[in-house]
Design an enzyme around this catalytic site. Structure first.
Site, short mmCIF file in Angstrom:
data_model
loop_
_atom_site.label_atom_id
_atom_site.label_comp_id
_atom_site.label_asym_id
_atom_site.label_seq_id
_atom_site.Cartn_x
_atom_site.Cartn_y
_atom_site.Cartn_z
N ARG A 1 0.84 -1.20 0.00
CA ARG A 1 0.00 0.00 0.00
C ARG A 1 0.88 1.26 0.00
O ARG A 1 1.95 1.29 0.61
CB ARG A 1 -0.87 -0.02 1.26
CG ARG A 1 -1.82 1.15 1.45
CD ARG A 1 -2.90 1.14 0.43
NE ARG A 1 -4.10 1.86 0.89
CZ ARG A 1 -5.01 2.37 0.09
NH1 ARG A 1 -4.87 2.25 -1.22
NH2 ARG A 1 -6.08 2.96 0.56
N THR B 1 -3.70 -0.98 -7.68
CA THR B 1 -4.53 0.18 -7.98
C THR B 1 -3.69 1.45 -8.10
O THR B 1 -2.54 1.50 -7.65
CB THR B 1 -5.57 0.38 -6.85
OG1 THR B 1 -6.44 1.46 -7.19
CG2 THR B 1 -4.89 0.69 -5.52
N SER C 1 -9.95 -1.05 0.93
CA SER C 1 -10.94 -2.12 0.84
C SER C 1 -10.49 -3.25 -0.06
O SER C 1 -11.23 -4.22 -0.26
CB SER C 1 -12.27 -1.57 0.32
OG SER C 1 -12.82 -0.64 1.21
N THR D 1 -9.28 0.17 -9.97
CA THR D 1 -8.40 -0.82 -9.37
C THR D 1 -8.48 -2.02 -10.30
O THR D 1 -9.37 -2.09 -11.14
CB THR D 1 -8.91 -1.16 -7.95
OG1 THR D 1 -8.88 0.02 -7.16
CG2 THR D 1 -8.08 -2.24 -7.27
N ASP E 1 -8.00 8.16 0.30
CA ASP E 1 -8.64 7.14 1.13
C ASP E 1 -8.55 7.46 2.62
O ASP E 1 -9.20 6.80 3.44
CB ASP E 1 -8.03 5.76 0.87
CG ASP E 1 -8.58 5.12 -0.39
OD1 ASP E 1 -9.59 5.63 -0.92
OD2 ASP E 1 -8.01 4.12 -0.85
N GLU F 1 -3.98 8.00 -4.05
CA GLU F 1 -4.43 7.05 -3.04
C GLU F 1 -4.70 7.67 -1.68
O GLU F 1 -5.47 7.12 -0.88
CB GLU F 1 -3.38 5.95 -2.88
CG GLU F 1 -3.93 4.62 -2.48
CD GLU F 1 -4.80 4.02 -3.58
OE1 GLU F 1 -5.95 3.71 -3.28
OE2 GLU F 1 -4.32 3.87 -4.71
#
Length: 607
Positions: free
Chosen positions: A111, A433, A479, A415, A457, A454
């Site tokens: 991430r 993504t 998610s 994504t 989020d 990103e």
């Protein structure tokens, strides 16, 4: 999942699977892969993704002796070429892996992270003192760009479990970027949907809006800059991205967004620096695991909320005999279970390096049993519902003690997911993504890839009690929900989907369709979808509303059509899966129509 004693799949459905089988054509026979076939049955290895070029890239690696990890990275790299608005080296993701030799499921959290210089109030407009609007300010900005983790994920996966090196697995994608691929309707529509944003950045406009228009369907799109970037990374590895010239160019793009002089978009600058890139690290941690009707369902632990929320939902549903219900009853219980799980997601889940996330509790069967007490079999609860009591639970039905938590949905569909199984039984489920369709809208000049947005989020307004509040170095809650299912220690399914916060419900609904409702995997994917995320209305596809609306409204559910400014097609998710039968037969399954349809291939077709 054939190892299970499931409700039988109709013979007609099985025949349909056979008729849908796809014979993978060697890459040398046809330089471009344009046909999308959603189901392939065979042996020797399987790949499922949204794009035929990417799926074929993975199959090529399997054919040449590579394993599932090699093929997954090759497929992902190809998606960075053919699905540049959904994924690429400017973004991040979650990699789930089953190792056939050890029988262990492992994860890589790739991430994106917030820059070290990102302030708690980074999403507050300094001129007005008010939060930036989500669109257009945040989605097209430098301030929303997180430190990319995709390339680091690829390298760690190859180092841990691969049989080939980065140079080898990047070759298929590099070829595609150089020779070009055929534009389909989805690519053109997504480009047009983002025309104003792309036009704001000369490098993006030059690449994706040649002559001021999106490429026409059927024309060949080439990305020589990305091909050159892949060649450079093949030689230099991680240092080629996280240090040196490219790192400096990424940081400069974020800190001084290269926008055109005549754009009306504000494009706030970000803080990402070369030091942030040099310091980026993936995280390896234990997967989440729950038992559901004899299946071991493995998912991603936080910073993703996918594993905990799917796991909790399954634990709640496990208290009911869903298979004995009619479809409306089953869907009612599915809605109520996800509303409860999303309440707990919003209250408790964030980056565990910054928040005390009760992962074990959220996936505890006893906690799920207690949460199931809140479901009225004949009546929908008023939404939003309150989160559970994570400190005191014993499986008994408690009185509500906390305030409801409304789901704040900023995630979007841009994504992509891929599932791979190799001849040795190794399995990969990988979701990656760049966030919104087109990410931040900013192509790094001369490099051929888009940067993510990103960090949208994170919760927009800073709240010290919010586990998903903005903090430097933190991973925003996701998610994304790559999932691997085992039975008796053997893999039976790899599955995942794009779709923002609907990813969780998409994967869950597909599992319920397959396990409880007796559908084949292809039928489970094709079935109409709806998503209840602890909101007053259930987001649903038009076909779902047409089919089930009246029956579910009788339970008190309010259904509203899916679709927004980024996803006007009113679709939910785009599942890509591979199912493994007890005799080793592989069924690669993708969407038949959503997002233009997916691409499933097997190495050795048998039907």
């Amino acid at each position: 999942m054939p190892r299970a004693r499931l409700r039988p799949v109709a013979c007609a459905a099985a025949l349909a699977l056979g008729l849908g089988a796809f014979s993978a054509v060697p890459a040398s026979a046809d330089p471009r892969h344009t046909e999308k076939v959603p189901t392939a049955i065979g042996t020797g290895g399987a790949v499922s993704s949204v794009d035929p070029e990417a799926t074929a890239a993975g199959i090529e690696v399997l054919r040449k002796g590579g394993n599932a990890v090699d093929a997954a990275v090759a497929t992902a790299a190809a998606l960075g070429v053919t699905e540049p608005y959904s994924a690429g080296i400017g973004g991040g993701g979650y990699f789930l892996y089953y190792d056939a030799q050890s029988g262990k499921v492992s994860t890589i959290d790739g991430r994106e992270t917030a820059p070290a210089g990102m302030a708690n109030g980074a999403f507050i407009d300094p001129e007005t003192g008010e939060p930036y609007n989500f669109t257009p300010e945040l989605v097209s900005s430098g301030v929303a760009v997180g430190v990319p983790g995709t390339l680091a994920t690829w390298q760690r996966a190859l180092d841990n479990w691969g049989s080939q090196n980065l140079k080898q697995v990047l070759r298929p994608a590099t070829k595609i970027a150089s020779r070009g691929f055929a534009i389909d309707e989805t690519f053109r529509e997504q480009t047009l949907d983002n025309k104003e944003r792309f036009a704001a950045f000369p490098a993006t406009s030059e690449l994706f809006l040649p002559g001021g228009d999106a490429p026409q369907v059927g024309t060949i799109f080439r990305n020589p800059d990305l091909a050159d970037t892949y060649r450079m990374l093949a030689k230099q590895g991680l240092d080629g991205f996280y240090a040196g010239d490219l790192a400096a160019e990424i940081a400069h793009t974020v800190q001084e967004p290269p926008k055109s002089a005549d754009t009306g978009l504000p494009v706030p600058a970000g803080q990402l620096s070369t030091a942030d890139l040099a310091g980026y690290e993936v995280v390896e941690q234990e997967p989440t695991q729950v038992d559901y009707r004899g299946y071991d369902v493995f998912g991603m632990a936080p910073s993703s909320s996918g594993g905990t929320t799917i796991g909790e939902s399954l634990n709640i549903l496990g208290q009911f005999d869903v298979a004995a219900m009619d479809e409306a009853e089953a869907l009612h219980h599915y809605f109520e279970a996800t509303a409860l799980a999303y309440a707990d997601r919003g209250k408790f889940v964030g980056d565990p390096a910054f928040a005390d996330v009760p992962t074990r509790t959220l996936t505890d069967k006893l906690f799920g049993a207690e949460r199931a007490c809140a479901i009225n079999p004949g009546q929908a609860a008023a939404k939003p519902v309150a989160p559970g009591d994570i400190e005191n639970y014993d499986g008994q039905c408690p009185a509500a003690t906390s305030e409801p938590v409304e789901e704040r949905d900023t995630e979007n569909i841009s994504t992509t997911h891929l599932s791979v199984v190799d001849r040795w039984g190794n399995v990969v489920s990988y979701t990656l993504t760049i966030e919104q369709t087109g990410g931040s809208g900013m192509v790094v000049p001369g490099r051929g890839f888009l940067l993510n947005n990103e960090l949208t989020d994170f919760s927009t307004v800073y709240d010290p009690q919010d586990p998903n509040r903005i903090e430097p170095g933190k991973r925003p809650r996701s998610s994304m929900a790559p999932t691997i299912v085992l039975q008796d220690g053997e893999p039976v399914l790899a599955i995942g989907s794009p779709g923002g916060s609907t990813i969780i419900t998409t994967v869950l609904q597909t599992l319920v369709n397959r396990i409880d409702l007796g559908m084949s995997i292809s039928e489970a994917i094709a079935a109409p979808r709806a998503s209840q995320r602890n909101t007053a209305a259930v987001t649903a596809e038009p076909e779902f509303i047409e089919t089930y609306g009246p029956a579910l409204e009788a339970f008190g559910h309010k259904l509203t059509p899916a679709g927004d400014s980024f996803t006007p097609q009113a679709e939910i998710g785009a599942v890509e899966a591979v199912e493994i039968a007890a005799d080793g037969t592989l069924t690669a399954a993708a969407e038949p129509t959503r997002r233009g349809g997916g691409s499933a291939m097997v190495l050795e077709p048998t039907e």
